[in-house]
Motif scaffolding. Structure first.
Motif, short mmCIF file in Angstrom:
data_model
loop_
_atom_site.label_atom_id
_atom_site.label_comp_id
_atom_site.label_asym_id
_atom_site.label_seq_id
_atom_site.Cartn_x
_atom_site.Cartn_y
_atom_site.Cartn_z
N LEU A 119 -35.11 26.91 101.23
CA LEU A 119 -35.64 25.97 102.21
C LEU A 119 -37.17 25.98 102.22
O LEU A 119 -37.80 24.91 102.30
CB LEU A 119 -35.10 26.30 103.61
CG LEU A 119 -33.64 25.96 103.85
CD1 LEU A 119 -33.19 26.47 105.22
CD2 LEU A 119 -33.40 24.47 103.73
N LEU A 120 -37.76 27.16 102.16
CA LEU A 120 -39.22 27.23 102.14
C LEU A 120 -39.79 26.54 100.90
O LEU A 120 -40.83 25.89 100.96
CB LEU A 120 -39.69 28.69 102.19
CG LEU A 120 -39.50 29.41 103.52
CD1 LEU A 120 -39.86 30.89 103.39
CD2 LEU A 120 -40.33 28.76 104.61
N THR A 121 -39.10 26.67 99.78
CA THR A 121 -39.54 25.98 98.56
C THR A 121 -39.37 24.47 98.70
O THR A 121 -40.25 23.70 98.34
CB THR A 121 -38.75 26.48 97.34
OG1 THR A 121 -38.94 27.87 97.21
CG2 THR A 121 -39.21 25.80 96.07
N GLY A 122 -38.24 24.06 99.23
CA GLY A 122 -37.96 22.63 99.40
C GLY A 122 -38.95 21.95 100.33
O GLY A 122 -39.33 20.80 100.11
N PHE A 123 -39.39 22.65 101.35
CA PHE A 123 -40.38 22.09 102.28
C PHE A 123 -41.81 22.28 101.81
O PHE A 123 -42.75 21.87 102.49
CB PHE A 123 -40.20 22.69 103.67
CG PHE A 123 -38.95 22.23 104.37
CD1 PHE A 123 -38.66 20.89 104.50
CD2 PHE A 123 -38.07 23.15 104.89
CE1 PHE A 123 -37.51 20.46 105.14
CE2 PHE A 123 -36.91 22.74 105.53
CZ PHE A 123 -36.63 21.39 105.66
N GLY A 124 -42.00 22.92 100.67
CA GLY A 124 -43.33 23.10 100.11
C GLY A 124 -44.15 24.21 100.75
O GLY A 124 -45.37 24.24 100.58
#
Length: 121
Positions: A46-51
């Motif tokens: 999720l942290l990667t997906g949200f940048g």
């Protein structure tokens, strides 16, 4: 120094999740670690997906990138990078370019160890 502290915070979060799942699901701590690891992978994805993951990793360094959160980052970052090429030839084909060898090595090693354990037990 930042990697040391951030890695410690990641470990504290993981231990907190193990304790949480152990109490809520009434699991022994050894079995509660499985949903805790899955939750950490979800957080990393999720942290990667949200940048946000890359911004955190600039300061945290290896403390954030080396645990299982870094594994989730490598899978999701590869998938996001190639999403313009389509779902099959982009996301699905390129998702495991970085992490595929790690997964393969883990599965093959676990199979060999399990086979040796079964033979010599």
């Amino acid at each position: 120094l930042m990697a040391f502290f951030s890695g410690g915070l990641v470990c504290m979060l993981g231990q907190g999740l193990i304790d949480f799942y152990s109490q809520v699901m009434k699991l022994p701590p050894e079995e509660a670690s499985n949903p805790a690891v899955a939750t950490m992978i979800l957080f990393g994805a999720l942290l990667t997906g949200f940048g946000v993951f890359d911004s955190l990793a600039k300061y945290a360094g290896a403390g954030l990138a080396v645990p299982v959160t870094g594994f989730a980052n490598s899978v999701v970052a590869s998938a996001l990078e190639f999403r313009e090429e389509g779902l099959i030839f982009g996301v699905s084909a390129k998702m495991f370019t970085l992490a595929g060898s790690v997964i393969t090595f883990g599965v093959v090693t676990a199979f060999i160890i399990g086979l040796l354990y079964a033979v010599f037990q």
